[in-house]
Design a protein around this motif. Structure first.
Motif, PDB file in Angstrom:
ATOM      1  N   PHE A 209       0.835  -1.209   0.000  1.00 55.82           N
ATOM      2  CA  PHE A 209       0.000   0.000   0.000  1.00 55.82           C
ATOM      3  C   PHE A 209       0.863   1.250   0.000  1.00 55.82           C
ATOM      4  O   PHE A 209       0.672   2.155  -0.820  1.00 55.82           O
ATOM      5  N   GLN A 215      -2.140   4.942  -4.265  1.00 53.84           N
ATOM      6  CA  GLN A 215      -2.941   4.681  -3.067  1.00 53.84           C
ATOM      7  C   GLN A 215      -2.837   5.842  -2.082  1.00 53.84           C
ATOM      8  O   GLN A 215      -3.822   6.218  -1.440  1.00 53.84           O
ATOM      9  N   ALA A 328      -9.477   1.726  -4.268  1.00 55.40           N
ATOM     10  CA  ALA A 328      -8.371   1.190  -3.472  1.00 55.40           C
ATOM     11  C   ALA A 328      -8.243  -0.302  -3.671  1.00 55.40           C
ATOM     12  O   ALA A 328      -7.133  -0.847  -3.788  1.00 55.40           O
ATOM     13  N   ARG A 331      -6.712  -1.060  -7.137  1.00 53.70           N
ATOM     14  CA  ARG A 331      -5.261  -0.815  -7.171  1.00 53.70           C
ATOM     15  C   ARG A 331      -4.500  -1.929  -6.480  1.00 53.70           C
ATOM     16  O   ARG A 331      -3.430  -2.336  -6.933  1.00 53.70           O
ATOM     17  N   ALA A 332      -5.040  -2.423  -5.379  1.00 51.56           N
ATOM     18  CA  ALA A 332      -4.321  -3.416  -4.580  1.00 51.56           C
ATOM     19  C   ALA A 332      -4.382  -4.811  -5.184  1.00 51.56           C
ATOM     20  O   ALA A 332      -3.475  -5.621  -4.977  1.00 51.56           O
ATOM     21  N   ALA A 340      -5.628  -3.042   1.987  1.00 55.37           N
ATOM     22  CA  ALA A 340      -5.674  -1.689   1.426  1.00 55.37           C
ATOM     23  C   ALA A 340      -6.891  -0.926   1.939  1.00 55.37           C
ATOM     24  O   ALA A 340      -6.795   0.251   2.309  1.00 55.37           O
ATOM     25  N   GLN A 344      -6.813   2.426   4.210  1.00 59.36           N
ATOM     26  CA  GLN A 344      -7.507   3.599   3.696  1.00 59.36           C
ATOM     27  C   GLN A 344      -8.508   4.123   4.730  1.00 59.36           C
ATOM     28  O   GLN A 344      -8.591   5.328   4.980  1.00 59.36           O
TER      29      GLN A 344
END
Length: 395
Positions: A209, A215, A328, A331-332, A340, A344
């Motif tokens: 992350f 992120q 998020a 992306r992870a 993630a 977040q």
């Protein structure tokens, strides 16, 4: 178990999880409608009163990631039962605090108990809903914050006129009994998950992350979003009372905000799809409209005008959250998506930690509430600017 019985049981489990998550916000935001009265009794400033919200969020933030680890290793049903009981006890203790300092400690402990709840509730959704249906379950679960805020602003002002602010905390704590009963009867123990292959775990997800600049950009934009989202819930009622409206009328304004937020949270994904917008575009547009709503809200002078603008404000304030979480996760990737999201959320909630103190300081400096709502608007627009730098897809 028949298909119909299984279908009913998952909705009952979702109901219990939603009630548990809702209680954390009911317990947290019951303070807001009572703030003016307690400030007079304890002779404290707006900054000190805001610290009661910050104290809760401090505990809440501390147990976010540990709560995720516990939910993965232990049964979320029992975590929720224990944490709800402790949260109920802390809420009841607020009715007997002898002074401001003791109340501050109780609020921290209450936050610690509440910080483990979201991850366990999410685990219950995952255990009961198939992947293609999970967004529906999560959307309903994420409506818990505005539901809790709505209940706090409807129940607390009315109870206070009958039993005082101390009695209000005592009665609100009884909601925990209902939650515990629902958790006990409606939630089945989750099946034991297979041991993960290799050595991948929480620390690897945390590292991934923070090594991804995108992120960080997304989380910083979300920090600004959450700063204003919880800012309205904390100061909306007090603003209304500063204009000569009653606590009940102030509660109605915040309730209108919350009802709009409940609807927006449940249908955010469908609205974005119907408009043909991707997650980023929809998020940035609604965040910008949230800033405009804050500016307009600060200029309103009548009760009905505040209600109407509050409805728009509430919708725009709860549209973005689903899209922050989804981006998020994208992306992870599947391997680190849960980590993630938990990180977040921790960053988002840190905004709730500092916001009451900053805004309380603005008020104590003698500034008008117009300055406060303009400040909130500026924070939203800063969130939009930061969000423009975000790139959803990996190269």
């Amino acid at each position: 178990m028949s298909a119909e019985t299984k279908n009913n049981s998952r909705w009952l489990a979702l109901l219990a999880a939603t009630l548990a998550f809702t209680f954390t916000f009911l317990s947290r935001f019951t303070w807001a409608p009572l703030m003016n009265t307690v400030m007079g009794e304890f002779s404290i400033s707006a900054t000190q009163a805001g610290l009661y919200m910050s104290a809760f969020f401090a505990g809440y933030c501390i147990t976010q990631i540990p709560g995720g680890i516990m939910a993965d290793k232990l049964q979320p049903k029992y975590i929720l039962i224990v944490s709800t009981i402790l949260g109920g006890v802390c809420t009841a203790l607020m009715s007997v605090i002898p002074n401001y300092s003791v109340g501050l400690v109780v609020r921290v402990v209450n936050g610690l108990c509440s910080g483990v709840i979201m991850s366990s509730c999410s685990k219950i959704v995952v255990a009961n809903f198939a992947p293609q249906e999970r967004a529906t379950g999560m959307g309903i679960l994420l409506a818990s914050p505005p539901i809790g805020i709505l209940l706090a602003n409807q129940i607390a002002p009315r109870l206070m006129t009958v039993v005082g602010w101390r009695g209000t905390f005592a009665y609100v704590s009884l909601f925990a009994v209902l939650v515990v009963l629902c958790l006990f009867f409606f939630v089945k123990p989750a099946p034991k998950a297979p041991a993960p292959a290799g050595k991948a775990g929480l620390l690897e997800g945390v590292k991934a992350f923070f090594q991804d600049p995108q992120q960080i950009i997304l989380a910083l934009s979300g920090f600004m979003f959450m700063f204003v989202n919880n800012g309205f819930s904390t100061w909306g009622n007090k603003f209304a009372q500063s204009m000569g409206l009653s606590g009940t009328q102030g509660g109605m304004i915040v309730s209108a905000f919350s009802i709009a937020g409940i609807i927006a949270s449940c249908f955010s994904g469908k609205v974005a799809n119907s408009l043909g917008m991707d997650h980023k575009k929809f998020l940035l547009i609604t965040l910008g409209l949230m800033g405009v709503s804050s500016l307009v809200f600060g200029l309103m002078g009548g009760y009905m005008a505040l209600i109407l603008v509050g409805i728009l404000f509430g919708a725009f304030a709860y549209f973005p959250s689903t899209h922050y979480t989804t981006l998020a996760s994208m992306r992870a990737g599947d391997q680190y998506s849960a980590t993630a999201i938990s990180i977040q959320n921790l960053i988002f909630q840190s905004a709730s930690l500092v916001q009451p103190v900053i805004v309380g300081g603005i008020i104590d400096s003698g500034s008008s509430y117009t300055v406060v709502w303009s400040f909130f608007a500026g924070v939203c627009f800063l969130g939009v600017l930061i969000g423009c730098a975000f790139r959803a897809a990996r190269k």
